[in-house]
Motif scaffolding. Structure first.
Motif, PDB file in Angstrom:
ATOM      1  N   LYS A  19       0.835  -1.211   0.000  1.00  0.00           N
ATOM      2  CA  LYS A  19       0.000   0.000   0.000  1.00  0.00           C
ATOM      3  C   LYS A  19       0.867   1.258   0.000  1.00  0.00           C
ATOM      4  N   ASP A  20       1.889   1.295   0.872  1.00  0.00           N
ATOM      5  CA  ASP A  20       2.757   2.472   0.950  1.00  0.00           C
ATOM      6  C   ASP A  20       3.593   2.638  -0.312  1.00  0.00           C
TER       7      ASP A  20
ATOM      8  N   GLU B 144       1.736   4.450  -2.933  1.00  0.00           N
ATOM      9  CA  GLU B 144       1.652   5.884  -2.696  1.00  0.00           C
ATOM     10  C   GLU B 144       2.961   6.605  -3.039  1.00  0.00           C
ATOM     11  N   HIS B 145       4.108   6.015  -2.716  1.00  0.00           N
ATOM     12  CA  HIS B 145       5.395   6.684  -2.863  1.00  0.00           C
ATOM     13  C   HIS B 145       6.059   6.452  -4.215  1.00  0.00           C
TER      14      HIS B 145
END
Length: 724
Positions: free
Chosen positions: A649-650, A653-654
């Motif tokens: 998930k992270d 985003e990044h």
């Protein structure tokens, strides 16, 4: 060093052993960080001891089964590489201590020659699959669960879904509703249930429990299925492990067992996620095949008319050790006319010379099917009644005919401070003293099967102190500037009168030298005040925790301590709280580089499984490439990482925008988690692995660009928790 392999050693085992030998060499040269090596060796059954420079070797014996020849081989290895002692554990393993690290590959090779493995005996893996030692001969079993336990062991050994979980994973299979394998305290516990179909045929299945565990925060397992047909059990366990692997905690080690994940999201959500994994399984059903053991030739009833009761009646001295042994250590199997003989083993320790003589007894009088028990003893099977006197005489010569198997008198214990890094005080010493006290003061307690006593050297629970009626775990107490060795007393665990599993309650902590007085007080109180036929746990609940606290409080009074209270059992020097070194690593490493190396290793395993046409395994290795590569880049940007789900998930985003070419119109998260949206076909496997290869290639490129612009990375100090 060249390791000679016999033709009996499988290719998979040879590869494991040679890899261990290579990793030891590289580790000693300083090229591999301690933590990376520690993770590796633990999954190969090599465990650091309290004493620096030596290892404990944990030998994985599925459901505790061992043959006479295998017992001798372990004894030979103990003499050659260890101390000559064989320590039976509560997980039906056998452990050897004080082994040199350099000797572990050769030792393993000699064990594999006898079809004995070390693989995944420790570490964040599926640990040894335990089962009722009576399985196959239990008069109360609806069917023999031995083939089921064996199939579970084989299925998950070297399985990619459980090679690098957040924490260990434990499975137990009981032989009957009595739950003698303690299913209630396991990550997955199975209790056999048989139903009849409309045509009268028997349908075998299991009551399935999930999310149990011991340690500092013990939790009871919850019922996932009241009845699950046997062919669906292994697929269900695989789905459970996949969910645990993906969503389980990975940073806070004390919260990383599956029981905490279940507590966090609830049983309903947990089972929903389990169901979502079904599509990705390579086996939607898994048939359980019968096993060809030597004892199968003996399954017909023995035609002998002599019974155990005849032998007891024939004895003129009814208070003799032999009669007590017949009554407490021998039972008639479900195969009429055959008897099982149970061996009570003090501390679970057996010398190699004793083991060899025991193997001779088995060859002469029993089936070649010994079972190590969860209370650290052994069971011999298919003994004729007419041979029981001779078997008793020979066992008695070896010190293995002590009456009272699995009774109050038979205490279960871990090694404690004798060898374990985590232990706080001596388990062995207090166990010897308590067993001696009960034998002298409570001789009839060898007939009490309701109260179990278990002892651990610390709160972690290897001695299962939370899952018994009277439990103790090692601790310490400050008294001014001095420290005393102590015992935490727990009561009310194990089983109540209705046969329900319970976890013990902490009652009081007291100096360890007062342990005998505490146990004496508890037993006398129960004998005096319990109702006729009242189980200990029911009595504990009726009286309440405060009652027992008040009763034992005088023993915790530190104003009355004497000098001997500052010395632990089996010791002469004053007590000090020491935690051994070895399993807690603090190391300086390039975290990003190390993680990328891991991802590339996993990609090679994915390609290897593609070549073997094992599509589901190739897919899971590729999934781990995505997760591990994503973790590397997140770490490079200082983003904290934890669960696999959170990492994906992270990363989306990044870094998601930089990897659009991978995902064909879907997010990185959707790409990675497509693993459970597709059947494990050749087409999906080849495509998924190809995308993983492209992904890790791009990760390598980005990392190289980072290094060129930012320079060499600072080494990070990483501290890792201890294994237990």
């Amino acid at each position: 060093m060249t390791i000679p392999f016999s033709p009996n050693v499988s290719e998979a085992a040879r590869r494991d052993i040679l890899e261990l030998e290579s990793k030891i060499s590289v580790f000693r040269s300083g090229e591999v960080p301690e933590e990376a090596f520690r993770k590796f060796r633990l999954a190969r059954g090599v465990y650091g001891q309290r004493q620096p420079g030596v290892q404990m070797i944990r030998i994985k014996l599925p459901y505790g089964r061992i043959t006479a020849d295998q017992l001798v081989r372990i004894a030979d290895c103990s003499d050659k590489y260890a101390t000559g002692n064989l320590h039976a554990t509560t997980r039906q393993d056998i452990q050897l201590h004080f082994v040199k690290l350099a000797d572990s590959p050769a030792l393993w090779a000699e064990l594999e020659d006898a079809n004995i493995t070390l693989r995944e005996a420790c570490g964040n893996t599926v640990r040894n699959v335990t089962a009722s030692a009576r399985a196959g001969v239990d008069p109360e079993e609806p069917f023999d669960v031995t083939p089921h336990a064996h199939a579970i062991f084989e299925y998950f050994l070297r399985n990619p879904i459980c090679q690098d979980m957040g924490r260990k994973f434990k499975i137990a299979v009981s032989s009957s509703a009595k739950d003698s394998a303690y299913a209630f305290m396991h990550d997955v516990g199975l209790i056999p249930v048989a139903k009849l179909a409309e045509d009268g045929t028997q349908i075998n299945g299991f009551k399935v429990l999930v999310g149990g565990g011991l340690g500092a925060q013990p939790l009871l397992a919850k019922v996932a299925h009241e009845f699950l047909e046997e062919q669906f059990v292994i697929p269900f366990i695989e789905s459970v492990i996949r969910v645990f692997d993906r969503y389980g905690e990975r940073v806070r080690r004390h919260k990383a067992r599956m029981k905490f994940l279940l507590a966090d999201i609830g049983l309903e959500e947990f089972l929903k996620r389990v169901e979502e994994e079904q599509k990705a399984l390579k086996n939607k059903e898994y048939a359980i095949e019968p096993l060809a053991f030597a004892a199968n030739d003996l399954l017909k009833a023995n035609e002998s008319k002599l019974t155990r009761e005849d032998l007891i009646a024939a004895e003129s001295e009814q208070n003799s050790p032999y009669v007590h042994w017949l009554k407490t250590n021998v039972f008639e199997q479900k195969q009429k006319g055959w008897y099982a003989v149970q061996l009570r083993v003090l501390l679970g320790d057996m010398h190699s010379s004793t083991a060899r003589k025991l193997a001779d007894i088995v060859r002469e009088y029993a089936a070649d099917d010994i079972r190590v028990t969860v209370n650290q003893g052994y069971i011999l099977r298919f003994v004729k009644a007419e041979d029981l006197p001779a078997v008793y005489a020979k066992l008695n010569e070896l010190g293995l005919a002590e009456p009272g198997f699995d009774t109050t008198a038979d205490i279960t214990t871990c090694p404690g401070t004798d060898t374990c890094n985590l232990a706080i005080s001596s388990s062995y010493g207090i166990t010897r003293v308590l067993e001696t006290m009960m034998k002298e003061e409570f001789p009839d307690i060898i007939y009490n099967n309701d109260i179990k006593i278990k002892i651990s050297g610390c709160m972690n629970g290897c001695g299962q102190h939370s899952a018994c009626n009277i439990g103790f775990h090692g601790s310490s107490i400050k008294n001014g500037k001095l420290v005393l060795p102590a015992l935490q007393v727990l009561l009310g665990g194990g089983f109540n009168g209705a046969g329900e599993g319970m976890m013990g309650d902490k009652v009081i902590k007291l100096p360890t030298k007062r342990g005998p007085a505490a146990l004496r007080t508890l037993l006398n109180d129960y004998e005096t005040n319990a109702f006729e036929g009242e189980y200990y746990n029911d009595y504990f609940l009726r009286q309440g925790n405060k009652y027992f606290y008040s009763m034992l409080k005088p023993l915790a009074d530190l104003t009355t301590v004497v000098s001997s209270d500052y010395v632990d059992w089996d010791h002469e020097e004053p007590f000090q709280t020491e935690v051994g070194v070895g399993e807690c690593a603090s190391v300086l490493i390039d975290l990003v580089a190390t993680t990328i190396i891991e991802a590339n290793d996993k990609l090679s395993w994915a390609h290897e499984n593609l070549e073997k046409k094992i599509w589901a395994d190739a897919i899971y290795h590729a999934y781990n490439v995505f997760v591990t590569g994503a973790k590397a880049l997140l770490v490079s940007k200082g983003v904290a990482t934890n669960t696999q789900y959170g990492i994906v998930k992270d990363f989306d985003e990044h870094f998601g925008a930089e990897f659009n070419d991978l995902s064909e119109g879907v997010s990185f998260k959707e790409l990675v988690f497509s693993i459970n949206k597709n059947e494990p076909t050749q087409e999906f496997a080849e495509g998924f692995v190809a995308k993983a290869a492209h992904f890790i290639g791009k990760v390598n490129q980005i990392r190289q660009q980072q290094l060129e612009s930012e320079g060499e990375p600072e080494l990070a100090l990483v501290e890792f928790g201890k294994d237990s």
